[in-house]
Scaffold this motif. Structure first.
Motif, PDB file in Angstrom:
ATOM      1  N   GLN A 250       0.808  -1.227   0.000  1.00 40.45           N
ATOM      2  CA  GLN A 250       0.000   0.000   0.000  1.00 40.45           C
ATOM      3  C   GLN A 250       0.840   1.275   0.000  1.00 40.45           C
ATOM      4  O   GLN A 250       0.290   2.376   0.013  1.00 40.45           O
ATOM      5  N   GLY A 251       2.166   1.132   0.022  1.00 41.99           N
ATOM      6  CA  GLY A 251       3.025   2.301  -0.109  1.00 41.99           C
ATOM      7  C   GLY A 251       3.811   2.687   1.119  1.00 41.99           C
ATOM      8  O   GLY A 251       4.562   3.678   1.093  1.00 41.99           O
ATOM      9  N   GLY A 252       3.659   1.957   2.215  1.00 39.10           N
ATOM     10  CA  GLY A 252       4.460   2.215   3.402  1.00 39.10           C
ATOM     11  C   GLY A 252       5.899   1.767   3.194  1.00 39.10           C
ATOM     12  O   GLY A 252       6.186   0.910   2.356  1.00 39.10           O
ATOM     13  N   ARG A 253       6.812   2.357   3.959  1.00 38.46           N
ATOM     14  CA  ARG A 253       8.232   2.028   3.827  1.00 38.46           C
ATOM     15  C   ARG A 253       8.749   1.368   5.097  1.00 38.46           C
ATOM     16  O   ARG A 253       8.218   1.574   6.189  1.00 38.46           O
ATOM     17  N   LEU A 254       9.817   0.603   4.933  1.00 33.78           N
ATOM     18  CA  LEU A 254      10.497  -0.022   6.057  1.00 33.78           C
ATOM     19  C   LEU A 254      11.847   0.643   6.254  1.00 33.78           C
ATOM     20  O   LEU A 254      12.481   1.107   5.295  1.00 33.78           O
ATOM     21  N   ALA A 255      12.297   0.695   7.502  1.00 35.42           N
ATOM     22  CA  ALA A 255      13.636   1.194   7.816  1.00 35.42           C
ATOM     23  C   ALA A 255      14.092   0.536   9.107  1.00 35.42           C
ATOM     24  O   ALA A 255      13.304  -0.102   9.817  1.00 35.42           O
ATOM     25  N   ARG A 256      15.358   0.674   9.403  1.00 35.26           N
ATOM     26  CA  ARG A 256      15.915   0.223  10.676  1.00 35.26           C
ATOM     27  C   ARG A 256      16.113   1.457  11.558  1.00 35.26           C
ATOM     28  O   ARG A 256      16.237   2.577  11.068  1.00 35.26           O
ATOM     29  N   CYS A 257      16.149   1.237  12.858  1.00 38.15           N
ATOM     30  CA  CYS A 257      16.331   2.382  13.760  1.00 38.15           C
ATOM     31  C   CYS A 257      17.612   3.148  13.443  1.00 38.15           C
ATOM     32  O   CYS A 257      17.630   4.377  13.516  1.00 38.15           O
ATOM     33  N   ALA A 258      18.657   2.421  13.083  1.00 41.60           N
ATOM     34  CA  ALA A 258      19.948   3.070  12.833  1.00 41.60           C
ATOM     35  C   ALA A 258      19.934   3.969  11.611  1.00 41.60           C
ATOM     36  O   ALA A 258      20.736   4.912  11.521  1.00 41.60           O
ATOM     37  N   ASN A 259      19.035   3.699  10.641  1.00 43.56           N
ATOM     38  CA  ASN A 259      19.024   4.545   9.436  1.00 43.56           C
ATOM     39  C   ASN A 259      17.673   5.220   9.228  1.00 43.56           C
ATOM     40  O   ASN A 259      17.321   5.594   8.106  1.00 43.56           O
ATOM     41  N   ALA A 260      16.926   5.407  10.301  1.00 47.22           N
ATOM     42  CA  ALA A 260      15.590   6.001  10.199  1.00 47.22           C
ATOM     43  C   ALA A 260      15.634   7.413   9.641  1.00 47.22           C
ATOM     44  O   ALA A 260      14.646   7.888   9.056  1.00 47.22           O
ATOM     45  N   PHE A 261      16.756   8.122   9.787  1.00 51.06           N
ATOM     46  CA  PHE A 261      16.851   9.499   9.330  1.00 51.06           C
ATOM     47  C   PHE A 261      17.755   9.643   8.118  1.00 51.06           C
ATOM     48  O   PHE A 261      18.124  10.754   7.745  1.00 51.06           O
ATOM     49  N   ASP A 262      18.118   8.529   7.484  1.00 53.97           N
ATOM     50  CA  ASP A 262      18.951   8.610   6.287  1.00 53.97           C
ATOM     51  C   ASP A 262      18.147   9.142   5.107  1.00 53.97           C
ATOM     52  O   ASP A 262      16.944   8.921   5.012  1.00 53.97           O
TER      53      ASP A 262
END
Length: 262
Positions: A250-262
């Motif tokens: 549906q268009g949501g993205r995944l990230a890890r805590c370490a790169n959440a702001f990359d």
């Protein structure tokens, strides 16, 4: 992600009763480490967070999904037990309050109810936020002169409330069980909403599904699920995997805590 972005952190039910620690009523394997990573994200990037919402599963002992609501013919209470409409009709399980029988038959018309251990009881240790995360939240408030937004859910004993934003079966007489756009204004106004918490298979999935359903595709594209900060209830891993697949579709993205702001 630009430093000027309005980034909001949504933490679903980061409570002791869901952590894999001694005394937890419904321990989720990996939850303590999940929430530790969220605490480290807050400490590391707190200045980049425009706001933080923390939802809190909040129950009475007497609750439709707790054993105290039900009895069998021998007076026994269910635990880790599914209850269907057929079970009530056949007398295998009955609400302890006979006046609730019509309600439960209607409630179970098209769903099966699962009975959990009593958990996140209001005022109990299990209701509290996991200590390392709680400490990080307090540091964030003091350092950035803002307050977190707490959101309690689950207070109505006659309906389940996996989603932080609406009950599974909303009660027309109880506004707290219904989706209220005013409660999510701060999320709608954000450029990105980072999502973490417990459990991936249940309350995280239900909460995010509510937001996607009511707020639509444009909002869904703002959502970033921190996939190393949410774990499924043991035995329900497939539900978590199914939700993640749906979320991405549906268009949501995944990230890890370490790169959440990359």
């Amino acid at each position: 992600m630009a430093s000027s972005d309005n980034v909001h952190l949504l933490i679903i039910d980061p409570q002791n009763d869901f952590c894999d620690i001694a005394g937890a009523a419904l321990p989720v394997i990996g939850a303590s480490a999940d929430l530790q990573r969220v605490a480290e994200l807050i400490d590391r990037h707190g200045e980049r967070l425009a706001g933080i919402t923390v939802t809190l599963d909040s129950h009475h002992s007497y609750d439709i999904a707790h054993g105290s609501y039900w009895r069998n013919a021998e007076g026994g209470q269910p635990l880790h037990t599914p209850i269907s409409r057929a079970d009530v009709e056949a007398g295998r399980w009955q609400p302890v309050d006979p006046a609730k029988r019509a309600h439960t038959l209607d409630y179970l018309a098209d769903v099966s109810l699962y009975i959990w251990p009593e958990h996140c009881l209001i005022g109990s240790w299990g209701h509290n936020i996991y200590a390392p995360l709680h400490q990080a939240l307090q540091r964030w408030e003091r350092q950035h002169h803002r307050t977190i937004t707490p959101l309690l859910k689950g207070l109505n004993p006659d309906t389940e409330h996996f989603s932080a934003f609406e009950a599974d079966r909303p009660d027309a007489a109880d506004p707290e069980t219904q989706f209220d756009p005013r409660r999510v204004t701060h999320l709608v106004e954000a450029d990105r909403v980072l999502v973490a918490g417990e459990a991936l298979s249940h309350c995280v999935a239900s909460s995010v599904r509510s937001l996607m359903h009511h707020l639509g595709a444009d909002f869904t594209r703002k959502l970033v699920l921190l996939d190393d900060a949410a774990s499924p209830v043991p035995g329900f891993e497939a539900l978590g995997e199914g939700f993640v697949a749906e979320f991405r579709l549906q268009g949501g993205r995944l990230a890890r805590c370490a790169n959440a702001f990359d």
